[in-house]
Design an enzyme around this catalytic site. Sequence first.
Site, mmCIF file in Angstrom:
data_model
loop_
_atom_site.group_PDB
_atom_site.id
_atom_site.type_symbol
_atom_site.label_atom_id
_atom_site.label_comp_id
_atom_site.label_asym_id
_atom_site.label_seq_id
_atom_site.Cartn_x
_atom_site.Cartn_y
_atom_site.Cartn_z
ATOM 1 C CB THR A 146 -0.917 0.044 1.241
ATOM 2 O OG1 THR A 146 -0.109 0.037 2.426
ATOM 3 C CG2 THR A 146 -1.859 -1.141 1.266
ATOM 4 C CG ASP B 222 -2.967 6.914 3.437
ATOM 5 O OD1 ASP B 222 -2.582 5.771 3.765
ATOM 6 O OD2 ASP B 222 -2.204 7.873 3.285
HETATM 7 O O1 LIG Z 1 0.888 -2.344 3.117
HETATM 8 P P1 LIG Z 1 2.377 -2.588 3.195
HETATM 9 O O2 LIG Z 1 2.838 -3.579 2.172
HETATM 10 O O3 LIG Z 1 2.854 -2.986 4.579
HETATM 11 O O4 LIG Z 1 3.080 -1.189 2.823
HETATM 12 C C1 LIG Z 1 2.928 0.050 3.480
HETATM 13 O O5 LIG Z 1 2.214 -0.015 4.699
HETATM 14 C C2 LIG Z 1 3.122 0.028 5.813
HETATM 15 C C3 LIG Z 1 2.829 1.262 6.636
HETATM 16 O O6 LIG Z 1 1.522 1.256 7.095
HETATM 17 C C4 LIG Z 1 4.531 0.063 5.223
HETATM 18 O O7 LIG Z 1 5.034 -1.233 5.181
HETATM 19 C C5 LIG Z 1 4.264 0.646 3.863
HETATM 20 O O8 LIG Z 1 5.243 0.398 2.897
HETATM 21 O O1 LIG Z 2 0.797 7.007 3.855
HETATM 22 C C1 LIG Z 2 1.210 5.869 3.732
HETATM 23 C C2 LIG Z 2 0.367 4.820 3.360
HETATM 24 C C3 LIG Z 2 0.889 3.594 3.237
HETATM 25 N N1 LIG Z 2 2.195 3.408 3.485
HETATM 26 C C4 LIG Z 2 3.018 4.414 3.842
HETATM 27 O O2 LIG Z 2 4.215 4.192 4.061
HETATM 28 N N2 LIG Z 2 2.489 5.633 3.955
#
Ligand SMILES: O=P(O)(O)O[C@H]1O[C@H](CO)[C@@H](O)[C@H]1O
Ligand SMILES: O=c1cc[nH]c(=O)[nH]1
Length: 235
Positions: free
Chosen positions: A90, A204
């Site tokens: 994400t 987001d």
């Molecule tokens: O949804 P993932 O794959 O974990 O990726 C994103 O979400 C996490 C942060 O909430 C971080 O690892 C960022 O890279």
């Molecule tokens: O804002 C964000 C959303 C997902 N992952 C991140 O590192 N940042």
Amino acid sequence: MSVHIGAKPGEIAEKILLPGDPLRAKYIAEHFLENATLYNEVRGMLGFTGTYKGVPVSVQGTGMGMPSAAIYINELIREYDVKQLVRVGTCGSIQKDVHVRDLVLAQAAATPSSMIRNDFPKYDFPQIADFDLLLKSYQIAKEHGFTTHVGNVLSDDVFYKDSLEDTFRLGEYGVLGIEMEAAVLYYLAAKFQVQALGIMTVSDHMLTGEETTSEERQKTFDEMIIVALETLIQA
Ligand SMILES: O=P(O)(O)O[C@H]1O[C@H](CO)[C@@H](O)[C@H]1O
Ligand SMILES: O=c1cc[nH]c(=O)[nH]1
């Protein structure tokens, strides 16, 4: 067994998906792979191998951030001979026209991480996606009609920052979104001469505060997973 992965030799496929969240690995194994079996639960970082349309594919959680992801990526490549790695993650958008639920294909990743700078103190070593995986994934996403953006992302070390000023400045230079792992994935792929790609669903929006329901997020995760799996079996 490697230090952090409990699989026996041969239990992990050459083609692998890498979500940060181990429960996303479980979701992918249960909903997209045939005959999936669990090969790792060391530290709860679940890993599964099954088939997708008859082709062996694994899925391994990496945790959050580059130090954690690099442990799994190193061991997968060096101990288990994994050759094609696609992150399914994400990201937060920093572009007005990159919306929540859109897909981002990380053509390249900027990072403040010292992990790479320590190895190449004199150069800004470019973190780039494998071209074949990138091209294939873009074609597949377009064929499916998924809203997809291709460009730079920021692989940050810090999730909770005191100031987003520098982050938003990167947006002015075209960076699409922020996540925390793609740069080290690309770096290690270059180091060990394997193929890697990062695909992210926008979870987001850092400029507008745009959000989505968990049901909508699930549907877009499915789009990202379809693109990643189809890319892996065609590459
Ligand atoms: O949804 P993932 O794959 O974990 O990726 C994103 O979400 C996490 C942060 O909430 C971080 O690892 C960022 O890279
Ligand atoms: O804002 C964000 C959303 C997902 N992952 C991140 O590192 N940042």
